[in-house]
Design a protein around this motif. Structure first.
Motif, PDB file in Angstrom:
ATOM      1  N   ALA A 113       0.824  -1.221   0.124  1.00 14.16           N
ATOM      2  CA  ALA A 113      -0.165  -0.075  -0.078  1.00 14.16           C
ATOM      3  C   ALA A 113       0.839   1.365   0.038  1.00 14.16           C
ATOM      4  CB  ALA A 113      -0.822   0.139   1.185  1.00 14.16           C
ATOM      5  N   LEU A 114       2.009   1.325   0.727  1.00 19.43           N
ATOM      6  CA  LEU A 114       2.838   2.457   1.031  1.00 19.43           C
ATOM      7  C   LEU A 114       3.507   2.524  -0.392  1.00 19.43           C
ATOM      8  CD1 LEU A 114       4.444   1.705   4.472  1.00 19.43           C
ATOM      9  CD2 LEU A 114       2.623   3.667   3.884  1.00 19.43           C
ATOM     10  N   VAL A 115       4.100   1.414  -0.944  1.00 14.23           N
ATOM     11  CA  VAL A 115       4.861   1.674  -2.279  1.00 14.23           C
ATOM     12  C   VAL A 115       3.870   2.124  -3.200  1.00 14.23           C
ATOM     13  CG1 VAL A 115       6.048   0.576  -4.173  1.00 14.23           C
ATOM     14  CG2 VAL A 115       6.369  -0.003  -1.784  1.00 14.23           C
ATOM     15  N   GLN A 116       2.642   1.636  -3.448  1.00 15.31           N
ATOM     16  CA  GLN A 116       1.718   1.954  -4.247  1.00 15.31           C
ATOM     17  C   GLN A 116       1.350   3.401  -4.475  1.00 15.31           C
ATOM     18  OE1 GLN A 116       0.604  -0.165  -6.890  1.00 15.31           O
ATOM     19  NE2 GLN A 116       0.052   1.801  -7.802  1.00 15.31           N
ATOM     20  N   ASP A 117       1.274   3.755  -2.995  1.00 17.03           N
ATOM     21  CA  ASP A 117       0.852   5.542  -2.872  1.00 17.03           C
ATOM     22  C   ASP A 117       2.143   6.035  -3.578  1.00 17.03           C
ATOM     23  OD1 ASP A 117      -0.685   7.542  -1.517  1.00 17.03           O
ATOM     24  OD2 ASP A 117       1.708   7.791  -0.564  1.00 17.03           O
ATOM     25  N   ARG A 118       3.308   5.850  -3.554  1.00 17.94           N
ATOM     26  CA  ARG A 118       4.246   6.553  -4.023  1.00 17.94           C
ATOM     27  C   ARG A 118       4.481   6.349  -5.725  1.00 17.94           C
ATOM     28  NH1 ARG A 118       4.578  10.222  -2.054  1.00 17.94           N
ATOM     29  NH2 ARG A 118       6.728  10.811  -3.047  1.00 17.94           N
ATOM     30  N   LEU A 119       4.089   4.998  -5.955  1.00 20.79           N
ATOM     31  CA  LEU A 119       3.953   4.893  -7.438  1.00 20.79           C
ATOM     32  C   LEU A 119       2.576   5.480  -7.982  1.00 20.79           C
ATOM     33  CD1 LEU A 119       4.509   1.093  -7.868  1.00 20.79           C
ATOM     34  CD2 LEU A 119       6.214   3.208  -8.282  1.00 20.79           C
ATOM     35  N   ASP A 120       1.686   6.010  -7.344  1.00 19.51           N
ATOM     36  CA  ASP A 120       0.607   6.858  -7.839  1.00 19.51           C
ATOM     37  C   ASP A 120       1.047   8.285  -7.881  1.00 19.51           C
ATOM     38  OD1 ASP A 120      -1.195   4.626  -8.054  1.00 19.51           O
ATOM     39  OD2 ASP A 120      -2.144   4.976  -6.244  1.00 19.51           O
ATOM     40  N   ALA A 121       1.791   8.583  -6.939  1.00 19.35           N
ATOM     41  CA  ALA A 121       2.435  10.127  -6.885  1.00 19.35           C
ATOM     42  C   ALA A 121       3.192  10.314  -8.107  1.00 19.35           C
ATOM     43  CB  ALA A 121       2.912  10.356  -5.419  1.00 19.35           C
ATOM     44  N   ARG A 122       4.182   9.220  -8.188  1.00 17.19           N
ATOM     45  CA  ARG A 122       5.067   9.049  -9.406  1.00 17.19           C
ATOM     46  C   ARG A 122       4.119   9.363 -10.848  1.00 17.19           C
ATOM     47  NH1 ARG A 122       7.423   4.952 -12.615  1.00 17.19           N
ATOM     48  NH2 ARG A 122       9.460   5.815 -13.733  1.00 17.19           N
ATOM     49  N   ALA A 123       3.228   8.551 -10.935  1.00 19.44           N
ATOM     50  CA  ALA A 123       2.438   8.445 -12.196  1.00 19.44           C
ATOM     51  C   ALA A 123       1.804   9.868 -12.383  1.00 19.44           C
ATOM     52  CB  ALA A 123       1.414   7.638 -11.997  1.00 19.44           C
ATOM     53  N   GLN A 124       1.459  10.590 -11.269  1.00 18.36           N
ATOM     54  CA  GLN A 124       0.798  11.881 -11.386  1.00 18.36           C
ATOM     55  C   GLN A 124       1.636  13.151 -11.947  1.00 18.36           C
ATOM     56  OE1 GLN A 124      -2.434  12.572 -11.114  1.00 18.36           O
ATOM     57  NE2 GLN A 124      -1.964  14.871 -11.528  1.00 18.36           N
ATOM     58  N   ALA A 125       2.977  12.717 -11.445  1.00 17.31           N
ATOM     59  CA  ALA A 125       4.047  13.743 -11.584  1.00 17.31           C
ATOM     60  C   ALA A 125       4.343  13.604 -13.224  1.00 17.31           C
ATOM     61  CB  ALA A 125       5.320  13.501 -10.730  1.00 17.31           C
ATOM     62  N   ARG A 126       4.319  12.380 -13.684  1.00 11.02           N
ATOM     63  CA  ARG A 126       4.737  12.138 -14.940  1.00 11.02           C
ATOM     64  C   ARG A 126       3.610  12.785 -15.842  1.00 11.02           C
ATOM     65  NH1 ARG A 126       6.928   6.157 -15.917  1.00 11.02           N
ATOM     66  NH2 ARG A 126       7.581   7.162 -17.817  1.00 11.02           N
ATOM     67  N   ALA A 127       2.460  12.501 -15.345  1.00 11.31           N
ATOM     68  CA  ALA A 127       1.275  13.105 -16.361  1.00 11.31           C
ATOM     69  C   ALA A 127       1.167  14.555 -16.452  1.00 11.31           C
ATOM     70  CB  ALA A 127      -0.112  12.635 -15.609  1.00 11.31           C
ATOM     71  N   GLU A 128       1.835  15.048 -15.509  1.00 13.01           N
ATOM     72  CA  GLU A 128       1.889  16.460 -15.082  1.00 13.01           C
ATOM     73  C   GLU A 128       3.346  17.190 -16.085  1.00 13.01           C
ATOM     74  OE1 GLU A 128       1.186  17.580 -11.197  1.00 13.01           O
ATOM     75  OE2 GLU A 128      -0.880  17.204 -11.268  1.00 13.01           O
ATOM     76  N   LYS A 129       4.228  16.105 -16.526  1.00 12.18           N
ATOM     77  CA  LYS A 129       5.542  16.370 -16.877  1.00 12.18           C
ATOM     78  C   LYS A 129       6.423  16.967 -15.896  1.00 12.18           C
ATOM     79  CE  LYS A 129       3.644  17.079 -21.624  1.00 12.18           C
ATOM     80  NZ  LYS A 129       3.802  15.747 -22.163  1.00 12.18           N
ATOM     81  N   ASP A 130       6.142  16.782 -14.606  1.00 14.18           N
ATOM     82  CA  ASP A 130       7.073  16.818 -13.571  1.00 14.18           C
ATOM     83  C   ASP A 130       7.929  15.903 -13.622  1.00 14.18           C
ATOM     84  OD1 ASP A 130       8.514  17.805 -11.475  1.00 14.18           O
ATOM     85  OD2 ASP A 130       6.937  18.182 -10.261  1.00 14.18           O
ATOM     86  N   PHE A 131       9.063  15.741 -14.273  1.00 13.32           N
ATOM     87  CA  PHE A 131      10.049  14.644 -14.264  1.00 13.32           C
ATOM     88  C   PHE A 131      10.889  14.469 -13.576  1.00 13.32           C
ATOM     89  CE2 PHE A 131       8.283  14.797 -18.989  1.00 13.32           C
ATOM     90  CZ  PHE A 131       7.781  13.865 -18.976  1.00 13.32           C
ATOM     91  N   ALA A 132      10.955  15.855 -12.716  1.00 11.64           N
ATOM     92  CA  ALA A 132      12.146  15.907 -11.533  1.00 11.64           C
ATOM     93  C   ALA A 132      11.493  15.122 -10.299  1.00 11.64           C
ATOM     94  CB  ALA A 132      12.418  17.222 -11.251  1.00 11.64           C
ATOM     95  N   THR A 133      10.522  15.320 -10.191  1.00 14.12           N
ATOM     96  CA  THR A 133       9.688  14.718  -8.950  1.00 14.12           C
ATOM     97  C   THR A 133       9.620  13.293  -9.359  1.00 14.12           C
ATOM     98  OG1 THR A 133       8.494  16.871  -8.401  1.00 14.12           O
ATOM     99  CG2 THR A 133       7.489  14.601  -7.641  1.00 14.12           C
ATOM    100  N   ALA A 134       8.908  12.928 -10.313  1.00 14.25           N
ATOM    101  CA  ALA A 134       8.903  11.514 -10.798  1.00 14.25           C
ATOM    102  C   ALA A 134      10.295  10.546 -10.521  1.00 14.25           C
ATOM    103  CB  ALA A 134       8.527  11.248 -12.353  1.00 14.25           C
ATOM    104  N   ASP A 135      11.377  11.309 -11.205  1.00 16.69           N
ATOM    105  CA  ASP A 135      12.572  10.593 -10.821  1.00 16.69           C
ATOM    106  C   ASP A 135      13.246  10.724  -9.402  1.00 16.69           C
ATOM    107  OD1 ASP A 135      12.847  10.066 -13.603  1.00 16.69           O
ATOM    108  OD2 ASP A 135      14.027  11.906 -14.011  1.00 16.69           O
ATOM    109  N   ALA A 136      12.789  11.714  -8.733  1.00 17.59           N
ATOM    110  CA  ALA A 136      13.255  11.745  -7.304  1.00 17.59           C
ATOM    111  C   ALA A 136      12.594  10.594  -6.483  1.00 17.59           C
ATOM    112  CB  ALA A 136      12.971  13.123  -6.757  1.00 17.59           C
ATOM    113  N   ILE A 137      10.914  10.534  -6.963  1.00 20.09           N
ATOM    114  CA  ILE A 137      10.291   9.327  -6.041  1.00 20.09           C
ATOM    115  C   ILE A 137      10.927   8.009  -6.482  1.00 20.09           C
ATOM    116  CG2 ILE A 137       8.123   7.950  -6.212  1.00 20.09           C
ATOM    117  CD1 ILE A 137       6.788  10.878  -6.390  1.00 20.09           C
ATOM    118  N   ARG A 138      11.445   7.800  -7.803  1.00 13.90           N
ATOM    119  CA  ARG A 138      11.818   6.495  -8.296  1.00 13.90           C
ATOM    120  C   ARG A 138      13.259   6.274  -7.408  1.00 13.90           C
ATOM    121  NH1 ARG A 138      11.805   3.318 -13.834  1.00 13.90           N
ATOM    122  NH2 ARG A 138      13.371   1.886 -13.396  1.00 13.90           N
ATOM    123  N   ASP A 139      14.011   7.248  -7.422  1.00  8.83           N
ATOM    124  CA  ASP A 139      15.335   7.205  -6.936  1.00  8.83           C
ATOM    125  C   ASP A 139      15.225   6.778  -5.265  1.00  8.83           C
ATOM    126  OD1 ASP A 139      16.449   7.642  -9.496  1.00  8.83           O
ATOM    127  OD2 ASP A 139      16.974   9.745  -8.987  1.00  8.83           O
TER     128      ASP A 139
END
Length: 484
Positions: free
Chosen positions: A437-463
């Protein structure tokens, strides 16, 4: 196809037919407790553990497995003296270390694990029978030694196909009391400087058993005069197994019907050993390498093939284990079943349903684990493709495929849901649910950031997830994750 095993004695692949229908007696030479075991020492245990599991699970045999402990020996006395320890304390400490190493690697406990020192009576009975039959003699030098007369047994050398004149002298005792330098010790008279506790009363004088005698006596004690399989490392073929066979059959016993031998673990082409400075202790390796990964590494090769240990060996094994675990995690997420329930269901499958035809054929062909693993990884590949495509999600087919996979891994001793690896309890399931559940929450946030083209935030979540050991894989169906 019926089970076929490569019999070292005949050099042939022979169909396996047990002496007694439905039952198998198997004797495996255990370790001499002179020191803690390295991975070269324990390969035999992993190899014959797979055979035992296949005999039981794949063919329904009731297996009696004897794995002895050689707890009295020249090397034990020497090592204990060097350490300033009582020999029996030194031996027991290393016996416990060996047991711990095998437990770490998921090796099933033997039916019985007899110690040589607990079977002195049976060993002296065997010596007496050999003396009475004219195949053994007490040394005339007053040493108390008793030797097997190799020239009295015409079949000596048949296991290893050697002629007597080509053999090296037996270096297990002072040759002055021997009729032939190749005669080997059945009983070793007590010597000055040796602990009195390392000797027992005998008609020939106080002493202790020879190494070869111990195994013959214990095999007979627990398996009878004849039994099905005798196994051990290839380095035991001569002199140990040759001598076991000779003394047992000279005493009138049929002894082993199939001889199986596993190959070495080598480092830069040399047999692994402490004397070479290339030993890798199991308990040390598993401080940095998961025991499941080490088990996979030691069991993945054909048991008669040499394993060459190198810098990348365990990295490759880790990748293989993670590949399997990744699919198991994905399939479980879809099915929503507890690990314990899936494990129980897989073990309840009849053998003809549990194992694909190609897997059965591979293991029936002299325990061809590499071919069996090809079936395992084919199942994982096809299963991942089906999940990626959304095909079979939540269906009976998905569950059956997963149960088959778990059954195959059970036989190989590498089932990630087995409680011995710490991944099969309901408490673990609950912890995984929270983690998911915790990981999925972060993956959802990453997906939202990528949809908004905020790739810096998406990469930071992945890292950040990567630093925590969460491996993310982007697929057409969305991001999926697994634990490294």
């Amino acid at each position: 196809m019926s089970l076929h095993l490569f019999d070292t004695a005949t050099r042939q692949l022979r169909p396996f037919e047990p002496l007694e229908a439905g039952r198998v007696g198997m004797y495996i030479c255990g370790l001499t407790t002179q020191g803690s075991p390295h991975i070269g020492h324990v390969r035999f245990a992993v190899a014959f553990d797979v055979l035992r599991r296949w005999l039981e699970r794949g063919h329904g045999y009731d297996v009696t497995l004897i794995r002895n402990v050689t707890d009295i020996d020249d090397k034990i006395l020497t090592k204990a003296a060097e350490a300033g320890r009582p020999w029996w304390a030194w031996s027991y400490e290393n016996e416990r270390a060996t047991t711990r190493a095998l437990e770490l690697l998921g090796v099933l406990p033997p039916t019985y694990e007899p110690r040589a020192t607990g079977h002195i009576t049976e060993q002296l009975e065997l010596v007496r029978a050999l003396v009475e039959r004219g195949h053994a003699y007490a040394a005339e030098d007053g040493s108390g030694d008793v030797y097997f007369d190799v020239r009295s047994w015409p079949d000596y050398g048949s296991l290893t196909r050697q002629k007597l004149e080509d053999m090296e002298p037996a270096e297990d005792a002072d040759p002055r009391g021997k009729r032939d330098p190749r005669d080997f010790a059945l009983w070793k008279g007590h010597k000055d400087g040796e602990p009195e506790t390392a000797s027992w009363p005998a008609p020939y004088g106080r002493g202790r058993p020879g190494w070869h005698l111990e195994c013959s006596a214990m095999a007979r004690k627990y398996l009878g005069d004849a039994f099905d399989i005798h196994g051990g490392g290839v380095d035991l073929r001569f002199p140990h197994h040759e001598n076991e066979q000779a003394q047992s059959r000279a005493a009138g016993l049929d002894f082993a019907r199939y001889w199986l031998h596993n190959a070495w673990v080598t480092v830069k082409g040399a047999k692994m050993g402490k004397s070479l400075g290339n030993a890798l202790a199991v308990t040390e390796l598993t401080k940095t390498v998961r025991p499941l990964v080490l088990r996979h590494y030691l069991g993945a090769a054909h048991y008669r093939s040499t394993i060459e240990y190198g810098d990348d060996s365990l990295t490759e094994a880790l990748a293989a284990v993670e590949r399997i675990e990744g699919y198991v995690v994905r399939a479980r997420e879809v099915l929503g079943e507890a690990a314990e329930d899936l494990l129980e269901a897989s073990r309840a499958l009849p053998a003809d349903e549990a194992f694909p035809t190609d897997f059965r054929a591979a293991l029936d062909d002299d325990l061809n684990v590499p071919e069996a693993l090809a079936v395992v990884f084919g199942t994982v590949r096809d299963g991942n493709r089906a999940l990626d495509a959304g095909a079979g999600t939540g269906t009976q087919a998905l569950r059956h495929t997963l149960l088959q996979l778990l059954a195959m891994l059970d036989v190989l001793g590498t089932n990630p849901l087995d409680p011995s690896w710490g991944g099969g309890s309901r408490e673990d399931d609950r912890g995984m649910e929270v983690l998911a559940a915790l990981v999925q929450d972060r993956l959802d946030a990453r997906a939202q950031a990528r949809a908004e083209k905020d790739f810096a935030t998406a990469d930071a979540i992945r890292d950040h997830l990567t630093t925590l050991g969460v491996v993310i894989e982007d697929t057409p169906a969305g991001a999926r994750w697994s634990l490294r």
